[in-house]
Design a protein around this motif. Structure first.
Motif, short mmCIF file in Angstrom:
data_model
loop_
_atom_site.label_atom_id
_atom_site.label_comp_id
_atom_site.label_asym_id
_atom_site.label_seq_id
_atom_site.Cartn_x
_atom_site.Cartn_y
_atom_site.Cartn_z
N ASP A 255 3.24 54.87 -3.81
CA ASP A 255 4.27 54.93 -4.84
C ASP A 255 4.88 56.32 -4.97
O ASP A 255 5.40 56.69 -6.01
CB ASP A 255 3.70 54.47 -6.20
CG ASP A 255 2.58 55.38 -6.70
OD1 ASP A 255 2.17 56.31 -5.94
OD2 ASP A 255 2.10 55.18 -7.82
N GLY A 256 4.80 57.08 -3.88
CA GLY A 256 5.34 58.43 -3.88
C GLY A 256 6.80 58.47 -3.48
O GLY A 256 7.55 57.51 -3.66
N TYR A 257 7.19 59.59 -2.88
CA TYR A 257 8.60 59.84 -2.57
C TYR A 257 9.01 59.32 -1.19
O TYR A 257 8.24 59.41 -0.22
CB TYR A 257 8.90 61.33 -2.64
CG TYR A 257 9.01 61.85 -4.05
CD1 TYR A 257 10.21 61.74 -4.76
CD2 TYR A 257 7.91 62.43 -4.67
CE1 TYR A 257 10.30 62.22 -6.07
CE2 TYR A 257 8.00 62.91 -5.97
CZ TYR A 257 9.20 62.79 -6.66
OH TYR A 257 9.29 63.26 -7.95
N LEU A 258 10.22 58.80 -1.14
CA LEU A 258 10.94 58.57 0.11
C LEU A 258 12.00 59.67 0.15
O LEU A 258 13.04 59.58 -0.49
CB LEU A 258 11.62 57.19 0.10
CG LEU A 258 10.71 55.98 -0.05
CD1 LEU A 258 11.52 54.75 -0.43
CD2 LEU A 258 9.92 55.73 1.23
N THR A 259 11.70 60.73 0.85
CA THR A 259 12.54 61.93 0.81
C THR A 259 13.54 61.93 1.96
O THR A 259 13.15 62.02 3.13
CB THR A 259 11.66 63.20 0.84
OG1 THR A 259 10.83 63.20 -0.33
CG2 THR A 259 12.52 64.45 0.83
N ILE A 260 14.80 61.82 1.61
CA ILE A 260 15.88 61.73 2.60
C ILE A 260 16.00 63.06 3.35
O ILE A 260 16.07 64.13 2.74
CB ILE A 260 17.21 61.38 1.91
CG1 ILE A 260 17.11 59.98 1.27
CG2 ILE A 260 18.37 61.43 2.90
CD1 ILE A 260 18.21 59.72 0.25
N GLU A 261 16.03 62.97 4.66
CA GLU A 261 16.22 64.14 5.53
C GLU A 261 17.39 63.84 6.47
O GLU A 261 17.39 62.83 7.16
CB GLU A 261 14.96 64.42 6.33
CG GLU A 261 15.09 65.63 7.25
CD GLU A 261 13.82 65.91 8.02
OE1 GLU A 261 13.62 67.07 8.40
OE2 GLU A 261 13.04 64.97 8.25
N ARG A 262 18.37 64.71 6.47
CA ARG A 262 19.52 64.56 7.38
C ARG A 262 19.72 65.88 8.10
O ARG A 262 20.19 66.86 7.52
CB ARG A 262 20.77 64.18 6.58
CG ARG A 262 21.97 63.81 7.46
CD ARG A 262 21.74 62.51 8.21
NE ARG A 262 22.96 62.06 8.91
CZ ARG A 262 23.00 61.76 10.20
NH1 ARG A 262 21.91 61.87 10.94
NH2 ARG A 262 24.12 61.34 10.75
N GLU A 263 19.33 65.93 9.37
CA GLU A 263 19.34 67.19 10.13
C GLU A 263 20.59 67.37 10.97
O GLU A 263 20.78 68.43 11.56
CB GLU A 263 18.10 67.27 11.01
CG GLU A 263 16.80 67.30 10.21
CD GLU A 263 15.59 67.50 11.08
OE1 GLU A 263 15.10 68.64 11.16
OE2 GLU A 263 15.12 66.51 11.68
#
Length: 276
Positions: free
Chosen positions: A248-256
């Motif tokens: 139930d933690g974070y889905l952290t968006i990464e766009r490199e």
């Protein structure tokens, strides 16, 4: 689960990135710990200034990224190891227990010198993280999930965790991120929301750490990062797997990459909200 974003993915000044994230309804922020905003030599007043900006937008810090390259895991560089430990202390000041990083490529040959060195350095960092009641979180991708789990089990520490990046598993290791969720379920403390494709199979050591294996380096022509939903991550099954293990933690968006990162992040938020 909550949606986060890596601040640097906006490619804007920090305060602007935080405001843009808040406008999108993003709850958490991950920050690189090697910038003018967050760095190992930060003082408590400097930390408080950064926290003030984040708190002012009603956001929390999901994790810090203490990624200073893979060399330290092969060279046992004490200065870099101490720097990583300092970042773990700073992370606690920001209210997060998680520092993510790449450690190189875990070899399937457990007798090689590279494996032994990585094990020694990671054990030191995991034990230090445990002393802080935090997590030194290894990012997935350079090797298959089964190989990583076997390595992490050897550390025998509550301080080590996993930052599960499904795109890296697809692009680099050619692994199934759904299966990886179940394989690594006891270690997952943070995730990246990223997508991509592997264009052709390759030896991941040539991308992450060629100099430590005597290999010729390669560039990014073997992989392609894509906006969410346009790569080979099976999102519905992947998110169902995370729910299935109780994450139930974070889905952290990464766009490199990409020419319009802010637009891509906005689309990623929409994409995730429609599936949560």
């Amino acid at each position: 689960m909550k949606i986060g974003v890596i601040a640097e993915s906006f490619r804007k000044p920090f305060a602007e990135s935080v405001k843009d994230a808040a406008k999108l309804g993003i709850e958490g922020l991950q920050m690189y710990a090697s910038t003018e905003t967050v760095f190992a030599e930060m003082t408590k007043p400097q930390i408080q200034e950064v926290k003030k900006i984040i708190d002012g937008e009603g956001m929390a810090v999901s994790a810090l990224c203490g990624d200073f390259g893979c060399d330290m895991y092969y060279t046992r560089d004490e200065a870099l190891i101490d720097r990583e430990k300092k970042i773990m202390e700073i992370a606690k000041e920001f209210g997060t227990d998680v520092v993510t990083t790449h450690i190189g490529v875990v070899s399937e040959d457990e007798t090689c010198k590279q494996y032994e060195s990585m094990l020694e350095v990671c054990r030191s960092l995991a034990e230090f993280a445990d002393s802080l009641e935090g997590h030194f979180a290894v990012e997935t991708g350079p090797e298959k999930a089964e190989v990583l789990k076997k390595f992490l089990d050897k550390l025998n520490s509550r301080g080590v965790g996993v930052n599960l990046d499904p795109a890296n598993l697809v692009m680099c290791a050619g692994d199934d991120p759904v299966k990886a969720v179940y394989t690594l379920k006891d270690y997952i403390v943070h995730t990246h929301a990223k997508d991509g494709k592997q264009l052709k199979p390759f030896d991941t050591r040539r991308l992450y750490c060629p100099q430590h294996y005597g290999l010729e380096p390669i560039g990014w022509e073997y992989i392609r990062e894509t906006p969410l939903g346009e790569g080979n991550v099976p999102w519905d099954n992947y998110l169902a797997a995370l729910k299935g293990i109780g994450y139930d933690g974070y889905l952290t968006i990464e766009r490199e990459c990409g020419q319009t990162p802010a637009d891509d992040i906005a689309l990623a938020v929409k994409f995730l909200k429609e599936r949560l």
